[in-house]
Design an enzyme around this catalytic site. Structure first.
Site, PDB file in Angstrom:
ATOM      1  CB  THR A 124      -0.941   0.178   1.395  1.00  0.00           C
ATOM      2  OG1 THR A 124      -1.727  -1.176   1.186  1.00  0.00           O
ATOM      3  CG2 THR A 124      -1.927   1.277   1.182  1.00  0.00           C
ATOM      4  N   PRO A 126       0.498   5.849  -0.049  1.00  0.00           N
ATOM      5  CG  PRO A 126       1.678   7.725   0.805  1.00  0.00           C
ATOM      6  CD  PRO A 126       1.768   6.433  -0.046  1.00  0.00           C
ATOM      7  CB  SER A 130      -8.841  -0.597  -3.437  1.00  0.00           C
ATOM      8  OG  SER A 130      -9.235  -0.325  -2.055  1.00  0.00           O
ATOM      9  CD1 TRP A 154      -2.896   2.742   4.918  1.00  0.00           C
ATOM     10  CD2 TRP A 154      -2.844   2.756   7.554  1.00  0.00           C
ATOM     11  NE1 TRP A 154      -3.804   3.587   5.631  1.00  0.00           N
ATOM     12  CE2 TRP A 154      -3.720   3.525   6.982  1.00  0.00           C
ATOM     13  CE3 TRP A 154      -2.665   2.413   8.812  1.00  0.00           C
ATOM     14  CZ2 TRP A 154      -4.522   4.419   8.049  1.00  0.00           C
ATOM     15  CZ3 TRP A 154      -3.372   3.119   9.472  1.00  0.00           C
ATOM     16  CH2 TRP A 154      -4.211   4.026   9.390  1.00  0.00           C
ATOM     17  CB  ILE A 345     -25.219  -7.432  25.477  1.00  0.00           C
ATOM     18  CG1 ILE A 345     -26.375  -7.865  24.301  1.00  0.00           C
ATOM     19  CG2 ILE A 345     -25.534  -8.625  26.573  1.00  0.00           C
ATOM     20  CD1 ILE A 345     -26.290  -9.332  23.626  1.00  0.00           C
ATOM     21  N   GLY A 348     -24.739   0.807  29.327  1.00  0.00           N
ATOM     22  CA  GLY A 348     -23.607   1.885  29.374  1.00  0.00           C
ATOM     23  C   GLY A 348     -22.419   1.286  29.791  1.00  0.00           C
ATOM     24  CD  GLU A 371      -4.173  -8.947   4.422  1.00  0.00           C
ATOM     25  OE1 GLU A 371      -4.012  -8.892   3.274  1.00  0.00           O
ATOM     26  OE2 GLU A 371      -3.249  -8.896   5.476  1.00  0.00           O
ATOM     27  CD  GLU A 375     -16.912  -1.307   0.885  1.00  0.00           C
ATOM     28  OE1 GLU A 375     -15.768  -1.402   0.948  1.00  0.00           O
ATOM     29  OE2 GLU A 375     -17.465  -1.016   1.613  1.00  0.00           O
TER      30      GLU A 375
HETATM   31  C1  LIG Z   1      -4.403  -0.638  10.203  1.00  0.00           C
HETATM   32  C2  LIG Z   1      -3.946  -0.900   9.023  1.00  0.00           C
HETATM   33  C3  LIG Z   1      -2.740  -1.940   8.699  1.00  0.00           C
HETATM   34  C4  LIG Z   1      -2.750  -2.195   7.363  1.00  0.00           C
HETATM   35  N1  LIG Z   1      -1.565  -2.928   7.154  1.00  0.00           N
HETATM   36  C5  LIG Z   1      -1.219  -2.925   6.039  1.00  0.00           C
HETATM   37  C6  LIG Z   1       0.096  -3.815   5.525  1.00  0.00           C
HETATM   38  O1  LIG Z   1       0.767  -4.367   6.353  1.00  0.00           O
HETATM   39  N2  LIG Z   1       0.520  -4.001   4.396  1.00  0.00           N
HETATM   40  C7  LIG Z   1      -0.134  -3.151   3.291  1.00  0.00           C
HETATM   41  O2  LIG Z   1       0.162  -3.270   2.108  1.00  0.00           O
HETATM   42  N3  LIG Z   1      -1.362  -2.540   3.501  1.00  0.00           N
HETATM   43  C8  LIG Z   1      -1.810  -2.423   4.733  1.00  0.00           C
HETATM   44  N4  LIG Z   1      -2.871  -1.706   5.162  1.00  0.00           N
HETATM   45  C9  LIG Z   1      -3.653  -1.183   3.824  1.00  0.00           C
HETATM   46  C10 LIG Z   1      -4.887  -1.835   3.550  1.00  0.00           C
HETATM   47  O3  LIG Z   1      -4.956  -2.684   3.057  1.00  0.00           O
HETATM   48  C11 LIG Z   1      -5.665  -0.554   2.759  1.00  0.00           C
HETATM   49  O4  LIG Z   1      -6.000   0.313   3.665  1.00  0.00           O
HETATM   50  C12 LIG Z   1      -6.829  -1.241   1.951  1.00  0.00           C
HETATM   51  O5  LIG Z   1      -6.455  -2.275   0.706  1.00  0.00           O
HETATM   52  C13 LIG Z   1      -7.943   0.028   1.380  1.00  0.00           C
HETATM   53  O6  LIG Z   1      -7.006   0.701   0.574  1.00  0.00           O
HETATM   54  P1  LIG Z   1      -7.141   2.213   1.128  1.00  0.00           P
HETATM   55  O7  LIG Z   1      -7.020   2.725   2.316  1.00  0.00           O
HETATM   56  O8  LIG Z   1      -6.202   3.286  -0.171  1.00  0.00           O
HETATM   57  O9  LIG Z   1      -8.712   2.733   0.516  1.00  0.00           O
HETATM   58  P2  LIG Z   1      -9.233   3.167  -1.150  1.00  0.00           P
HETATM   59  O10 LIG Z   1      -8.733   2.125  -2.002  1.00  0.00           O
HETATM   60  O11 LIG Z   1      -8.888   4.528  -1.445  1.00  0.00           O
HETATM   61  O12 LIG Z   1     -10.540   3.001  -1.059  1.00  0.00           O
HETATM   62  C14 LIG Z   1     -11.500   3.859  -0.458  1.00  0.00           C
HETATM   63  C15 LIG Z   1     -12.989   3.522  -0.446  1.00  0.00           C
HETATM   64  O13 LIG Z   1     -13.308   3.162  -1.927  1.00  0.00           O
HETATM   65  C16 LIG Z   1     -13.720   1.689  -2.164  1.00  0.00           C
HETATM   66  N5  LIG Z   1     -13.345   1.293  -3.431  1.00  0.00           N
HETATM   67  C17 LIG Z   1     -12.259   1.297  -3.884  1.00  0.00           C
HETATM   68  N6  LIG Z   1     -12.116   0.890  -5.162  1.00  0.00           N
HETATM   69  C18 LIG Z   1     -13.377   0.596  -5.330  1.00  0.00           C
HETATM   70  C19 LIG Z   1     -14.091  -0.058  -6.656  1.00  0.00           C
HETATM   71  N7  LIG Z   1     -13.420  -0.612  -7.475  1.00  0.00           N
HETATM   72  N8  LIG Z   1     -15.319  -0.505  -6.267  1.00  0.00           N
HETATM   73  C20 LIG Z   1     -16.100  -0.141  -5.051  1.00  0.00           C
HETATM   74  N9  LIG Z   1     -15.437   0.483  -4.069  1.00  0.00           N
HETATM   75  C21 LIG Z   1     -14.249   0.823  -4.186  1.00  0.00           C
HETATM   76  C22 LIG Z   1     -13.212   0.929  -0.934  1.00  0.00           C
HETATM   77  O14 LIG Z   1     -13.713  -0.255  -0.513  1.00  0.00           O
HETATM   78  C23 LIG Z   1     -13.294   1.977   0.227  1.00  0.00           C
HETATM   79  O15 LIG Z   1     -14.529   1.963   0.601  1.00  0.00           O
HETATM   80  C24 LIG Z   1      -3.365  -1.438   6.485  1.00  0.00           C
HETATM   81  C25 LIG Z   1      -4.542  -0.788   6.562  1.00  0.00           C
HETATM   82  C26 LIG Z   1      -4.889  -0.489   7.995  1.00  0.00           C
HETATM   83  C27 LIG Z   1      -6.058   0.619   8.177  1.00  0.00           C
END
Ligand SMILES: Cc1cc2nc3c(=O)[nH]c(=O)nc-3n(C[C@H](O)[C@H](O)[C@H](O)COP(=O)(O)OP(=O)(O)OC[C@H]3O[C@@H](n4cnc5c(N)ncnc54)[C@H](O)[C@@H]3O)c2cc1C
Length: 389
Positions: A124, A126, A130, A154, A345, A348, A371, A375
């Protein structure tokens, strides 16, 4: 479901006992302090949890993915952050076992099996979660080395890990883009925020999933030998496929975590419902509460069965994108619902830090995001269903 050997049963029981005795009493304390659980992690090393699936010839326990999923479920019943400490490590080890050269396996697997080395797994960025094919981190060949520049986001275990499996772009002109992506297993200084070519900024502040760090990793002209390409030079351009295969595994993992968390939520809800009295009787005697408990238990059972089916299939090496996607989608939504119902359940008190359900309520949302968001799972599932029918 699959019958376990005596050794597998013993290990799962040992982890359950460890969770009951050592984890459940202190997990919320570590969570509230956002403190890394050093002693618990040392005990996990002693039990052998860093090398569950690493072959015995490399010093691991040599167990299968099914057993791994059962162990993740037990750990997550205690605290999902503990499974977070081993999950990226497990995925990197799996990639190494599956795609690594003999030299890479011999160099890294023995120290990964003991937990002496710990690995992050980072694709991932910034601007790209996805949409993995939109990543920008570049690895440019320079003699016998590659020079890496870019920013990862992340990265779970991003600070304390001394190894990181990272996805980079080696050929930005490739069409489709994924053919120009390459995986590297890089070595870094553990627990150091600045080293030549790598900066790990302060860990990201999160709603839950505390204790285990999530960080950015910034590469600025970081040099690695060409031998750091996962699987060697002939695997240049194969990184996207390698990472996607590991993500499928990760989805079974997240489903197992969700089942563990949902189990804990049900246990806490049942315990409280038997203790708390209103209108002259324990709230467990009120039908409204019984209906919640019935739904939580039924959904949990269904989630568990989907997770076990996916784990069993993936353990055979067969394609499991549909099953892993379904298990991840369903189990994580159940975890969210069970955490929410357990909190309600508790009335408060569920909103107070005195009871662990508030932690479950904050931890559960990670599971629907990580992972591949739910969606994205639905897109994966629909693609298979539409293709197969
Ligand atoms: C605590 C934490 C730990 C993590 N650890 C790791 C790690 O160790 N290594 C790593 O590589 N990543 C890691 N991640 C990253 C994680 O896998 C991503 O945050 C996740 O895949 C979503 O990507 P994004 O945050 O960029 O959201 P985006 O891709 O920007 O998505 C934003 C929203 O749009 C929706 N969306 C995007 N594309 C579509 C589509 N085509 N159709 C419909 N809806 C869509 C998504 O479902 C979401 O609701 C971690 C994330 C968190 C929060």
């Amino acid at each position: 479901m699959k019958e376990l050997t005596a050794e597998q049963k013993e290990l799962v029981a040992l982890v359950r006992e460890f969770v009951d005795r050592e984890v459940l009493p202190v997990a919320s304390k570590f969570d509230h302090a956002d403190e890394f659980p050093t002693d618990l992690v040392e005990q996990m090393k002693e039990i052998g949890l860093f090398g569950i699936t690493i072959p015995e010839e490399f010093g691991g326990l040599g167990l299968d993915l099914y057993t791994y999923a059962l162990i993740v479920r037990e750990l997550s019943r205690g605290w999902i952050s503990l499974s977070g400490v081993i999950n990226t490590h497990f995925m990197a080890a799996w990639m190494l076992m599956t795609y690594g050269t003999e030299e890479q396996k011999a160099t890294y697997l023995p120290r990964m099996a003991t937990g002496e080395s710990r690995s992050a797994y980072s694709m991932t960025e910034p601007h790209a979660g996805s949409d993995v094919q939109a990543i920008r981190t570049r690895a440019v060949r320079d003699g016998d080395e590659y020079v890496i520049t870019g920013q990862k986001m992340w990265a779970t275990n991003g600070l304390r890990a001394d190894l990181a499996m990272i996805l980079t772009v080696t050929d930005p002109t490739a069409e489709p883009r994924h053919r120009g992506m390459t995986a590297f297993l890089i070595e870094k200084e553990p627990s150091v925020s600045e080293q030549p070519g790598i900066t790990v900024p302060p860990q990201l502040k999160k709603l839950g999933y505390k204790g285990v760090e999530s960080t950015e990793i910034v590469f600025d002209g970081f040099r690695v030998p060409a031998t750091a390409v996962l699987g060697g030079e002939e695997m240049v351009g194969q990184g996207f496929k390698q990472f996607m295969a590991a993500v499928e595994l990760g989805r079974v993992n997240v489903a197992a975590r969700a089942v563990g968390l949902a189990t804990c939520a049900l246990e806490q809800a049942v315990k409280y419902a038997k203790e708390r009295e209103t209108f002259g009787k324990p709230i467990a005697k009120h039908q409204a509460i019984q209906m919640k408990i019935a739904k939580m238990a039924t959904n949990l059972r269904a989630a568990e069965l989907l997770m076990l089916e996916a784990a069993e299939l993936k353990a055979t090496g067969a394609r499991a994108d549909l099953e892993a996607g379904m298990a991840k989608l369903f189990a994580t939504e159940v975890a969210m619902e069970n955490a929410s119902e357990a909190m309600r359940i508790h009335g408060g008190y569920g909103y107070s830090q005195e009871f662990m359900v508030e932690r479950l309520y904050r931890d559960a949302p990670l599971l629907v995001l990580g992972e591949g968001t739910n969606e994205i799972q639905q897109i994966v599932i629909a693609a298979r269903v539409l293709a197969d029918n």
